[in-house]
Design a protein around this motif. Structure first.
Motif, PDB file in Angstrom:
ATOM      1  N   UNK A 138       1.110  -1.158   0.085  1.00  9.91           N
ATOM      2  CA  UNK A 138      -0.045  -0.348   0.819  1.00  9.91           C
ATOM      3  C   UNK A 138       0.924   0.970   0.101  1.00  9.91           C
ATOM      4  N   UNK A 139       0.720   1.692  -0.977  1.00 12.05           N
ATOM      5  CA  UNK A 139       1.053   3.348  -1.182  1.00 12.05           C
ATOM      6  C   UNK A 139       1.059   4.577   0.528  1.00 12.05           C
ATOM      7  N   UNK A 140       2.425   4.662   0.606  1.00 14.24           N
ATOM      8  CA  UNK A 140       2.503   5.816   1.901  1.00 14.24           C
ATOM      9  C   UNK A 140       2.710   5.105   2.900  1.00 14.24           C
ATOM     10  N   UNK A 141       2.432   3.722   2.853  1.00 16.25           N
ATOM     11  CA  UNK A 141       2.393   2.759   4.141  1.00 16.25           C
ATOM     12  C   UNK A 141       3.849   2.176   4.147  1.00 16.25           C
ATOM     13  N   UNK A 142       4.235   1.710   5.359  1.00 16.88           N
ATOM     14  CA  UNK A 142       6.396   0.968   5.044  1.00 16.88           C
ATOM     15  C   UNK A 142       6.044  -0.451   5.116  1.00 16.88           C
ATOM     16  N   UNK A 143       6.356  -0.524   4.196  1.00 18.37           N
ATOM     17  CA  UNK A 143       6.499  -2.071   3.848  1.00 18.37           C
ATOM     18  C   UNK A 143       7.991  -3.042   2.982  1.00 18.37           C
ATOM     19  N   UNK A 144       8.232  -4.112   3.646  1.00 18.24           N
ATOM     20  CA  UNK A 144       9.616  -5.045   3.314  1.00 18.24           C
ATOM     21  C   UNK A 144       8.532  -5.465   2.051  1.00 18.24           C
TER      22      UNK A 144
END
Length: 233
Positions: A97-103
């Motif tokens: 999801x754009x704008x949400x930190x992710x690996x």
């Protein structure tokens, strides 16, 4: 088989890397195809070893690695071992999801020929811990695999349980190898949750013969899961 190997680190032995213990599990149960998660490739923490290549040598299988992220001078991701020669192999990046930190996560795909000569697609993934990312990832997996003309087995650490909304989305196209009274897969010492799955694409003539979670194995923080399918003549 699907097995999250915790980069070859037995949880009760911090700092230890024991790939032969992982290979022993695989060799003991002789699966034709293995989906592996949390694999290091040439990272500092595991001594700059190509872990999947070493496991392939220890098991006598073919292999394909799919990177998730760059890590400690090398790469970290998922992989597949196959007793059958790999005809095609593809890495698909999975969305977040754009704008949400992710690996970063990926889907590893190989195609092999089964004993009856027909093609089989085998896929491995390790989904995100965050449900918002997972929802996008399962939709992408359905998009990639849902229209496949061949039989498809999807396996991996999905970081979800059988009752979560993301699983319901996957089940639009796939059927779990176990649907009732399924054994938990984590943690390895006192397993409480089932988050490691093997699924078959709907419409296949293959049938589940057995589904097992192997207990009392301390090589990783997950337990290995194995399903046996009957291939039609």
């Amino acid at each position: 088989m699907t097995y999250n190997i915790h980069h070859g680190n037995p949880p009760k032995s911090p700092g230890t890397i024991d790939l032969p213990a992982i290979a022993k599990v695989i060799n003991q149960h002789t699966p034709d195809l293995v989906a592996l998660q949390e694999i290091d490739k040439l990272t500092k923490r595991t001594g700059q070893i190509d872990q999947l290549k070493q496991l392939a040598e220890l098991t006598g299988m073919f292999y394909f690695f799919s990177k998730g992220i760059d890590f400690e001078g090398g790469e970290y991701g998922v992989g597949i071992l196959s007793k059958y020669p790999i005809k095609n192999a593809t890495r698909y990046p999975l969305p977040s999801k754009e704008g949400l930190e992710a690996e970063a996560r990926s889907l590893a795909l190989i195609q092999v020929s089964m004993t009856n000569g027909k093609p089989l697609t085998f896929a491995c993934t390790h989904l995100d811990l965050n449900n918002e990312h997972r929802m996008l990832q399962v939709q992408e997996i359905n998009r990639i695999l849902g229209k496949s003309k061949t039989d498809v087995i999807l396996a991996g650490d999905l970081n979800l349980t059988s009752t979560t909304p993301a699983m319901k989305i996957l089940e639009q196209h796939f059927t779990r190898s176990c649907t009732e009274n399924c054994a938990p897969t984590i943690p390895q010492d006192e397993p409480k949750e089932e988050i490691d799955f093997i699924l078959l694409k709907r419409g296949s003539r293959m049938k589940v013969v057995s589904h097992q979670v192997f207990p009392n194995i301390e090589a990783s923080d997950h337990l290995p899961v194995m399903a046996i399918y009957q291939i039609p003549d």
